[in-house]
Design a protein around this motif. Structure first.
Motif, PDB file in Angstrom:
ATOM      1  N   UNK A 141      11.494   0.948 -29.726  1.00 60.04           N
ATOM      2  CA  UNK A 141      11.979  -0.471 -29.881  1.00 60.04           C
ATOM      3  C   UNK A 141      12.719  -0.700 -28.297  1.00 60.04           C
ATOM      4  N   UNK A 142      11.866  -1.494 -27.654  1.00 56.29           N
ATOM      5  CA  UNK A 142      11.985  -1.854 -26.362  1.00 56.29           C
ATOM      6  C   UNK A 142      12.259  -3.157 -25.733  1.00 56.29           C
ATOM      7  N   UNK A 143      13.130  -3.318 -24.545  1.00 61.50           N
ATOM      8  CA  UNK A 143      12.954  -4.585 -24.057  1.00 61.50           C
ATOM      9  C   UNK A 143      12.123  -4.214 -22.874  1.00 61.50           C
ATOM     10  N   UNK A 144      11.081  -5.267 -22.514  1.00 65.11           N
ATOM     11  CA  UNK A 144      10.259  -4.882 -21.575  1.00 65.11           C
ATOM     12  C   UNK A 144       9.565  -5.960 -20.882  1.00 65.11           C
ATOM     13  N   UNK A 145       8.881  -6.064 -20.102  1.00 62.66           N
ATOM     14  CA  UNK A 145       8.353  -7.221 -19.157  1.00 62.66           C
ATOM     15  C   UNK A 145       6.772  -6.969 -19.332  1.00 62.66           C
ATOM     16  N   UNK A 146       5.800  -7.829 -19.899  1.00 61.54           N
ATOM     17  CA  UNK A 146       4.452  -7.766 -20.041  1.00 61.54           C
ATOM     18  C   UNK A 146       3.707  -8.901 -19.419  1.00 61.54           C
ATOM     19  N   UNK A 147       2.827  -8.890 -18.583  1.00 61.73           N
ATOM     20  CA  UNK A 147       2.129  -9.962 -18.166  1.00 61.73           C
ATOM     21  C   UNK A 147       3.032 -11.079 -17.617  1.00 61.73           C
TER      22      UNK A 147
ATOM     23  N   UNK B 299       9.715  -5.861 -13.456  1.00 58.88           N
ATOM     24  CA  UNK B 299       8.475  -5.959 -13.237  1.00 58.88           C
ATOM     25  C   UNK B 299       7.643  -5.155 -14.703  1.00 58.88           C
ATOM     26  N   UNK B 300       6.422  -5.621 -14.619  1.00 60.11           N
ATOM     27  CA  UNK B 300       5.609  -4.931 -15.928  1.00 60.11           C
ATOM     28  C   UNK B 300       5.641  -3.552 -15.759  1.00 60.11           C
ATOM     29  N   UNK B 301       5.764  -2.925 -17.024  1.00 62.95           N
ATOM     30  CA  UNK B 301       5.806  -1.539 -17.166  1.00 62.95           C
ATOM     31  C   UNK B 301       7.207  -0.998 -17.300  1.00 62.95           C
ATOM     32  N   UNK B 302       8.246  -1.715 -16.754  1.00 61.51           N
ATOM     33  CA  UNK B 302       9.551  -1.259 -17.045  1.00 61.51           C
ATOM     34  C   UNK B 302      10.332  -1.336 -18.588  1.00 61.51           C
TER      35      UNK B 302
END
Length: 120
Positions: free
Chosen positions: A100-106, A81-84
């Motif tokens: 430097x991250x792998x993430x989910x946004x929108x 989910x967004x924010x992780x």
């Protein structure tokens, strides 16, 4: 009292033991164990705490002991989910760091480089 120098730590860690090597540190004291070592892999459980807060986030770090260095990691992470986010951080403190991250946004998974300077 005579000096007692510690042996130099290897530059590379394959996480093959049952415990983290002495060179690894936490940001603030962890009161629960949220990581595990298994078959040469370090698994860090995702938790809601963040490096920008005065808490113990899911962060295992190694101090930089020279001005010039290189670092690399392999991250297997699938944000739900967004924010992780999960990745690599170069940190002076909570107000000054690069992530430097792998993430989910929108709803979209992506790799992002964040720079935090003076808290912004």
């Amino acid at each position: 009292m005579e000096p007692h120098p510690f042996a130099a730590q290897p530059e590379r860690d394959e996480f093959e033991g049952n415990e983290l090597a002495f060179c690894w540190n936490f940001l603030r004291t962890p009161y629960t164990r949220w990581y595990e070592l298994n078959n040469g892999k370090l698994r860090i459980n995702l938790r809601k705490e963040s490096v920008s807060e005065l808490v113990n986030p899911s962060l295992i770090a190694r101090r930089i002991d020279r001005f010039e260095y290189s670092a690399q990691t392999e991250v297997k992470f699938n944000p739900a989910k967004d924010g992780e986010e999960a990745g690599l951080i170069v940190m002076q403190n909570a107000s000054n760091n690069y992530r430097l991250v792998k993430e989910q946004k929108d709803g979209t998974k992506r790799i992002t480089l964040y720079k935090t300077e003076r808290g912004k």
